[in-house]
Scaffold this active site. Sequence first.
Site, PDB file in Angstrom:
ATOM      1  N   LYS A  15      50.732  47.379  27.996  1.00 39.77           N
ATOM      2  CA  LYS A  15      49.481  48.079  27.672  1.00 39.77           C
ATOM      3  C   LYS A  15      49.018  48.835  28.910  1.00 39.77           C
ATOM      4  O   LYS A  15      49.417  48.524  30.038  1.00 39.77           O
ATOM      5  CB  LYS A  15      48.377  47.117  27.212  1.00 39.77           C
ATOM      6  N   GLY A 112      52.746  42.144  38.114  1.00 43.94           N
ATOM      7  CA  GLY A 112      51.767  42.566  39.108  1.00 43.94           C
ATOM      8  C   GLY A 112      51.570  44.067  39.123  1.00 43.94           C
ATOM      9  O   GLY A 112      51.226  44.665  40.134  1.00 43.94           O
ATOM     10  N   ASP A 152      44.041  39.788  28.916  1.00 48.70           N
ATOM     11  CA  ASP A 152      44.784  40.785  28.155  1.00 48.70           C
ATOM     12  C   ASP A 152      45.539  40.181  26.970  1.00 48.70           C
ATOM     13  O   ASP A 152      46.169  40.908  26.205  1.00 48.70           O
ATOM     14  CB  ASP A 152      45.797  41.494  29.068  1.00 48.70           C
TER      15      ASP A 152
HETATM   16  O1  C5P Z   1      42.558  36.823  32.827  1.00 45.50           O
HETATM   17  P1  C5P Z   1      43.600  37.080  33.866  1.00 45.50           P
HETATM   18  O2  C5P Z   1      44.662  36.025  33.883  1.00 45.50           O
HETATM   19  O3  C5P Z   1      44.115  38.458  33.838  1.00 45.50           O
HETATM   20  O4  C5P Z   1      42.806  36.910  35.237  1.00 45.50           O
HETATM   21  C1  C5P Z   1      43.385  36.760  36.513  1.00 45.50           C
HETATM   22  C2  C5P Z   1      42.249  36.568  37.538  1.00 45.50           C
HETATM   23  O5  C5P Z   1      41.456  37.776  37.630  1.00 45.50           O
HETATM   24  C3  C5P Z   1      41.247  35.498  37.191  1.00 45.50           C
HETATM   25  O6  C5P Z   1      41.635  34.249  37.680  1.00 45.50           O
HETATM   26  C4  C5P Z   1      39.953  35.989  37.858  1.00 45.50           C
HETATM   27  O7  C5P Z   1      39.962  35.665  39.230  1.00 45.50           O
HETATM   28  C5  C5P Z   1      40.058  37.484  37.756  1.00 45.50           C
HETATM   29  N1  C5P Z   1      39.335  38.004  36.567  1.00 45.50           N
HETATM   30  C6  C5P Z   1      37.948  38.185  36.606  1.00 45.50           C
HETATM   31  N2  C5P Z   1      37.294  38.693  35.504  1.00 45.50           N
HETATM   32  C7  C5P Z   1      37.998  39.018  34.377  1.00 45.50           C
HETATM   33  C8  C5P Z   1      39.389  38.854  34.337  1.00 45.50           C
HETATM   34  C9  C5P Z   1      40.031  38.342  35.443  1.00 45.50           C
HETATM   35  O8  C5P Z   1      37.312  37.922  37.616  1.00 45.50           O
HETATM   36  N3  C5P Z   1      37.361  39.512  33.323  1.00 45.50           N
END
Ligand code: C5P
Length: 305
Positions: A15, A112, A152
């Site tokens: 995406k 990443g 996501d």
């Molecule tokens: O949800 P995802 O696994 O992509 O998130 C990775 C990290 O990014 C989380 O542990 C958090 O530190 C940060 N994050 C955030 N706010 C979001 C999504 C992710 O602070 N809405």
Amino acid sequence: MPDSATPVRVAAHAKVNLRLRVLGRGEGGYHALETLFLRLAYRDEVELRRGSPGIRLEIEEEPGPLFGGPGRHAVLPAGSENLCWRAADAYHRALGRKPAVELLLRKRLPTGAGLGGGSADAAAVLRGLETLHGEPLGSERLEALAGELGSDVPFALADTPAALGWERGRRLLPLPAAPARPVLLLVPEFAVATAVAYRWLDEARSREQAEWSGARLLPSADRLADWDELDGLAANDFEKPVFARHPELARWRDELREAGARPALLAGSGSALFGVFRDEQARDAAADRLERREGVAAIRTRGPV
Ligand code: C5P
């Protein structure tokens, strides 16, 4: 229900976010989001079959533009740190049964890079297990599991080519698809970890007043299938803090724009960039020029699917 010998195969699409506005930090330290997801015709594949007790995960790298070249970020863990493994674990907990499953992940999407590859793989595991077990959980419980696994994952699980997302990506409004357009992805050698990108963004905002990129209000959903409208809404709040650390990304984004990409943006929290082109000729000309840059892999694909 598929018999035990028949594997279930599920596609896991990348995406991009045509718009990614990061609002304040909310529940559990997570940031509230307003985002416009678009699925790309570029994917991993997960194959699932019943196995001996436990969760076995095998990862196979698919030969492709990133194979052995730039954009190869990390050797993925095959154990409990892998989001596929965690998705399988969460699924069986919700089902109340001990897992006995073999997962084969055919990996093509870089990690990443902001292309949601890990989330797509996790969503594919949820879908595949639900099929393998004869649909016992139902879509609402699957969606709740997806929301727990990552921001996501709910969009990756949803059966829609595009969607607006709010909160941590858990609230989704499916959108009609804009006509498919050629897309060029530029994947640098380095990765940007999502949590680190959020930290850079918070640090930048604590030093200065939050600057809202693309402050335009969202139009009605029916206008979101029009590329001119979408280009006008394109914005990514991660660009400023991520470009400050990696200035070459800002240059490559500008080169995408000069080559005619509308929009050209950072993908998610980086490190990849994407550009949407009117036609394949323009996209391929841009790819031919940009793939000669050292440390960047150019991937030709389409969106949305
Ligand atoms: O949800 P995802 O696994 O992509 O998130 C990775 C990290 O990014 C989380 O542990 C958090 O530190 C940060 N994050 C955030 N706010 C979001 C999504 C992710 O602070 N809405």
